[in-house]
Design a protein around this motif. Structure first.
Motif, PDB file in Angstrom:
ATOM      1  N   ASP A   1       0.827  -1.212   0.000  1.00 54.93           N
ATOM      2  CA  ASP A   1       0.000   0.000   0.000  1.00 54.93           C
ATOM      3  C   ASP A   1       0.862   1.262   0.000  1.00 54.93           C
ATOM      4  O   ASP A   1       0.646   2.191   0.778  1.00 54.93           O
ATOM      5  N   ILE A   2       1.892   1.241  -0.862  1.00 56.28           N
ATOM      6  CA  ILE A   2       2.713   2.436  -1.082  1.00 56.28           C
ATOM      7  C   ILE A   2       2.709   2.716  -2.580  1.00 56.28           C
ATOM      8  O   ILE A   2       2.412   1.835  -3.381  1.00 56.28           O
TER       9      ILE A   2
ATOM     10  N   THR B   1      10.289   6.353   5.982  1.00 55.53           N
ATOM     11  CA  THR B   1       9.665   6.357   7.303  1.00 55.53           C
ATOM     12  C   THR B   1       9.605   4.939   7.846  1.00 55.53           C
ATOM     13  O   THR B   1       9.652   3.958   7.097  1.00 55.53           O
ATOM     14  N   THR B   2       9.476   4.848   9.141  1.00 53.52           N
ATOM     15  CA  THR B   2       9.332   3.524   9.748  1.00 53.52           C
ATOM     16  C   THR B   2       8.014   2.888   9.319  1.00 53.52           C
ATOM     17  O   THR B   2       7.928   1.666   9.211  1.00 53.52           O
ATOM     18  N   THR B   3       7.024   3.705   9.041  1.00 52.94           N
ATOM     19  CA  THR B   3       5.739   3.181   8.571  1.00 52.94           C
ATOM     20  C   THR B   3       5.913   2.493   7.221  1.00 52.94           C
ATOM     21  O   THR B   3       5.423   1.384   7.011  1.00 52.94           O
ATOM     22  N   THR B   4       6.624   3.138   6.304  1.00 48.93           N
ATOM     23  CA  THR B   4       6.875   2.556   4.984  1.00 48.93           C
ATOM     24  C   THR B   4       7.688   1.279   5.120  1.00 48.93           C
ATOM     25  O   THR B   4       7.377   0.262   4.493  1.00 48.93           O
TER      26      THR B   4
ATOM     27  N   ASP C   1       7.848  -0.704   7.666  1.00 51.79           N
ATOM     28  CA  ASP C   1       6.985  -1.714   8.274  1.00 51.79           C
ATOM     29  C   ASP C   1       6.028  -2.312   7.243  1.00 51.79           C
ATOM     30  O   ASP C   1       5.824  -3.524   7.199  1.00 51.79           O
ATOM     31  N   LYS C   2       5.453  -1.471   6.392  1.00 56.28           N
ATOM     32  CA  LYS C   2       4.545  -1.951   5.342  1.00 56.28           C
ATOM     33  C   LYS C   2       5.271  -2.888   4.376  1.00 56.28           C
ATOM     34  O   LYS C   2       4.727  -3.915   3.962  1.00 56.28           O
TER      35      LYS C   2
ATOM     36  N   VAL D   1      11.539  -6.656   9.825  1.00 57.56           N
ATOM     37  CA  VAL D   1      12.091  -5.382   9.341  1.00 57.56           C
ATOM     38  C   VAL D   1      13.616  -5.424   9.311  1.00 57.56           C
ATOM     39  O   VAL D   1      14.248  -4.852   8.411  1.00 57.56           O
TER      40      VAL D   1
END
Length: 83
Positions: free
Chosen positions: A31-32, A49-52, A54-55, A64
């Motif tokens: 979902d990027i 980002t850590t969000t990216t 993680d995704k 990770v």
């Protein structure tokens, strides 16, 4: 004592290739945007980002920690660690 800067290098492309996952499929599953993933593939030293991160780890079904590695800023000089 000579100290070498250590930088983080992303291994996303290598892991995706090992798992035979295309860029389009990975971008969709994580979902990027495809353009974001393409930029990461082209520049593995890019900040994300850590969000990216993680995704991407979730989409690749890996921890990770498998997506990053520490490398010396100057590849000609091996890293030294103070003890």
């Amino acid at each position: 004592m000579l100290k070498v800067a250590i930088v983080i290098r992303l291994r996303i492309k290598e892991v995706a290739v090992e798992k035979k996952i295309s860029m389009r499929k990975l971008a969709k599953n994580a979902d990027i945007s495809y353009n974001t993933l393409r930029t990461i593939y082209r520049d593995p030293y890019r900040q994300v980002t850590t969000t990216t991160l993680d995704k991407l780890a979730l989409a690749l079904n890996v921890d990770v920690r498998e997506l990053i590695e520490s490398v010396p800023d100057d590849p000609q000089v091996p890293p030294q660690i103070d003890t």
